[in-house]
Design a protein around this motif. Structure first.
Motif, mmCIF file in Angstrom:
data_model
loop_
_atom_site.group_PDB
_atom_site.id
_atom_site.type_symbol
_atom_site.label_atom_id
_atom_site.label_comp_id
_atom_site.label_asym_id
_atom_site.label_seq_id
_atom_site.Cartn_x
_atom_site.Cartn_y
_atom_site.Cartn_z
ATOM 1 N N SER A 71 3.200 7.885 -10.960
ATOM 2 C CA SER A 71 3.447 6.682 -11.761
ATOM 3 C C SER A 71 4.457 5.769 -11.085
ATOM 4 O O SER A 71 4.286 4.549 -11.038
ATOM 5 C CB SER A 71 3.941 7.068 -13.158
ATOM 6 N N THR A 72 5.529 6.362 -10.566
ATOM 7 C CA THR A 72 6.555 5.570 -9.886
ATOM 8 C C THR A 72 6.003 4.939 -8.616
ATOM 9 O O THR A 72 6.289 3.771 -8.314
ATOM 10 C CB THR A 72 7.771 6.462 -9.533
ATOM 11 N N LEU A 73 5.222 5.699 -7.884
ATOM 12 C CA LEU A 73 4.641 5.186 -6.640
ATOM 13 C C LEU A 73 3.722 4.002 -6.912
ATOM 14 O O LEU A 73 3.678 3.037 -6.137
ATOM 15 C CB LEU A 73 3.877 6.298 -5.925
ATOM 16 N N LEU A 74 2.993 4.046 -8.029
ATOM 17 C CA LEU A 74 2.062 2.966 -8.362
ATOM 18 C C LEU A 74 2.766 1.749 -8.951
ATOM 19 O O LEU A 74 2.370 0.609 -8.685
ATOM 20 C CB LEU A 74 1.009 3.482 -9.358
ATOM 21 N N THR A 75 3.799 1.979 -9.747
ATOM 22 C CA THR A 75 4.455 0.865 -10.442
ATOM 23 C C THR A 75 5.653 0.300 -9.682
ATOM 24 O O THR A 75 5.963 -0.882 -9.810
ATOM 25 C CB THR A 75 4.918 1.304 -11.845
ATOM 26 N N ASP A 76 6.348 1.134 -8.908
ATOM 27 C CA ASP A 76 7.524 0.691 -8.140
ATOM 28 C C ASP A 76 7.371 1.117 -6.684
ATOM 29 O O ASP A 76 8.221 1.817 -6.138
ATOM 30 C CB ASP A 76 8.813 1.293 -8.725
ATOM 31 N N THR A 77 6.283 0.670 -6.075
ATOM 32 C CA THR A 77 5.955 1.102 -4.711
ATOM 33 C C THR A 77 7.068 0.773 -3.718
ATOM 34 O O THR A 77 7.446 1.617 -2.892
ATOM 35 C CB THR A 77 4.649 0.440 -4.240
ATOM 36 N N ALA A 78 7.601 -0.429 -3.810
ATOM 37 C CA ALA A 78 8.633 -0.854 -2.852
ATOM 38 C C ALA A 78 9.866 0.037 -2.947
ATOM 39 O O ALA A 78 10.394 0.494 -1.927
ATOM 40 C CB ALA A 78 9.013 -2.310 -3.105
ATOM 41 N N TYR A 79 10.316 0.288 -4.181
ATOM 42 C CA TYR A 79 11.492 1.147 -4.365
ATOM 43 C C TYR A 79 11.238 2.550 -3.828
ATOM 44 O O TYR A 79 12.114 3.175 -3.217
ATOM 45 C CB TYR A 79 11.880 1.225 -5.844
ATOM 46 N N ALA A 80 10.018 3.065 -4.067
ATOM 47 C CA ALA A 80 9.677 4.406 -3.598
ATOM 48 C C ALA A 80 9.739 4.480 -2.074
ATOM 49 O O ALA A 80 10.304 5.417 -1.497
ATOM 50 C CB ALA A 80 8.286 4.800 -4.090
#
Length: 448
Positions: A417-426
């Motif tokens: 979920s984080t990778l899809l929604t906050d890709t840049a931060y990840a």
């Protein structure tokens, strides 16, 4: 470098921290760190994503089950490896020094001081309800809070744990007041209200609601950082994790049921501070003051818990000669018998983050990486059972391997979920983590 075999040998430092934390203090560390400000503000987003009161409460239940599955699993690892440093030690023993160092690198330099800075800012922002302050004054007070809490913990770990006990009791009082009066006096039948069923967010929305609850349950694993200071870690560590988290889950579920009994779910979704609004409905303006005080005490306890547990990571790394200037940061004060230098280091970083205003960005960068290591930790139960059968385990996770798989699945869900929604931060978080590799290589060569 391969992980060293598990045994009961002492850390390299000739001096270790005092064992003066009992079961009750350890339980309050778990509750105090997990229950921060989210319990007062998270209801609106969870119910908005879930779509109905029933699904909203169910999201808290499912999030609690997933979190408890992880807790039951990590509790076995913690009982088998009851050393100061928590996840850092588990990764070192079950995987390798390199993985442990990368976790500690992000934890010590970014996550712990970043979260501490964020909590201190949230604390003073809430304090403006009583005393108006300029932005500059808020930063000064935030840094003062960091210094004050650190001072209490530097003087005595026992004092810090007592502060945690008192603040946890203090934060639970207004929460229990809302729960009891809400369940008794709440007149809204939100679970069957027509407006509650108008929103239909589907499976994706319900998944987002569960994700929100998983973030709210985060932080319980930090008590493992202080395992070396528990009087009876092999028994008390798993007990504190399970009891503390179970109590937190019950509190979260009950207060959300109370809120939707006090307010129509449409108002809960529209409110950024549903708990405060519910208290106003129950008790008038005095209710807002009650919740505001509760929020202050709650954040204070969370900040105390994060600092108290967080500084043990660089300290444990230093005692294993896996941190720059290890002799300095691994030192225990002769006078206070606490890791003073590690405390000063983390607080200085947190203060710099407060002044720069960069703490939100830094913590967002670190969250994705922290969950990678957390999933690795939960999955480490299979390594522990297969490669280290000789280690005494006073506690074993029930329903093995079903319970660990549930915990791992929940962690993977957060990562995806984080990778899809906050890709840049990840991606940036991974880059920051990999920057630790040359530091590890240098330290490793120096040790050899």
């Amino acid at each position: 470098m391969e992980a060293r075999k598990l045994d009961d040998k002492k850390l390299n430092s000739p001096k270790t921290l005092k064992k003066e934390i009992g079961l009750m203090e350890a339980i309050t560390v778990v509750i105090g760190v997990v229950i921060g400000s989210g319990i007062f503000f998270k209801a609106s987003s969870v119910f908005k994503n879930a779509g109905t009161p029933m699904l909203g409460v169910l999201a808290w239940v499912i999030g609690g089950i997933i979190t408890m599955a992880s807790a039951l699993t990590v509790a076995e690892i913690a009982a088998a490896i009851p050393k100061t440093g928590g996840v850092f030690v588990y990764l070192k023993e079950l995987y390798s020094e390199k993985w442990a160092f990368l976790f500690g690198w992000v934890q010590a330099l970014v996550y712990v001081p970043g979260v501490a800075a964020a909590l201190s800012i949230v604390f003073v922002t809430q304090a403006t309800y009583f005393v108006p302050m300029t932005a500059g004054q808020q930063k000064v007070l935030a840094i003062f809070m960091l210094l004050f809490i650190s001072f209490l913990n530097i003087i005595s770990t026992k004092l810090g744990s007592k502060v945690q006990l008192i603040s946890t009791i203090g934060k639970l009082i207004p929460i229990f007041v809302i729960i009891v009066f809400g369940l008794i006096k709440g007149q809204v039948n939100s679970f069957s209200a027509p407006e509650a069923a108008t929103a239909s967010t589907g499976l994706a929305g319900f998944g987002a609601a569960i994700l929100g609850t998983l973030w709210a349950y985060d932080g319980w694993v930090g008590v493992g950082n202080m395992a070396g200071e528990l009087k009876n870690p092999k028994k008390d560590l798993p007990k504190s994790i399970i009891i503390g988290l179970a109590a937190t889950i019950v509190v979260y579920i009950l207060i959300n049921i109370a809120i939707v009994k006090i307010m129509p779910v449409s108002e809960v979704i529209a409110s950024p501070k549903a708990a405060s609004d519910a208290a106003v409905i129950l008790f008038g303006k005095a209710g807002a003051g009650l919740v505001s005080v509760g929020i202050l005490v709650s954040i204070f306890g969370a900040l105390n818990g994060y600092l108290m547990t967080g500084v043990r990571v660089p300290f444990a790394m230093a005692q294993e000669n896996l941190f720059p200037f290890s002799k300095f940061f691994g030192k225990i004060s002769d006078r206070f018998e606490t890791p003073v230098n590690a405390f000063v280091f983390e607080v200085v970083l947190a203060a710099l983050y407060v002044l720069s205003g960069s703490f939100e960005t830094l913590t967002n960068l670190a969250v994705f990486v922290m969950w990678i290591f957390f999933v690795m930790t939960v999955a480490g139960i299979f390594i522990l059972r297969s490669k280290h059968k000789h280690i005494e385990r006073p506690y074993k996770v029930p329903l093995f391997p079903i319970i660990p798989f549930i915990g791992i699945a929940g962690g993977i869900y957060i990562l995806v979920s984080t990778l899809l929604t906050d890709t840049a931060y990840a991606v940036y978080g991974l880059i920051v983590t990999l920057l630790g590799l040359p530091v590890y290589i240098y330290i490793n060569k120096k040790n050899k």
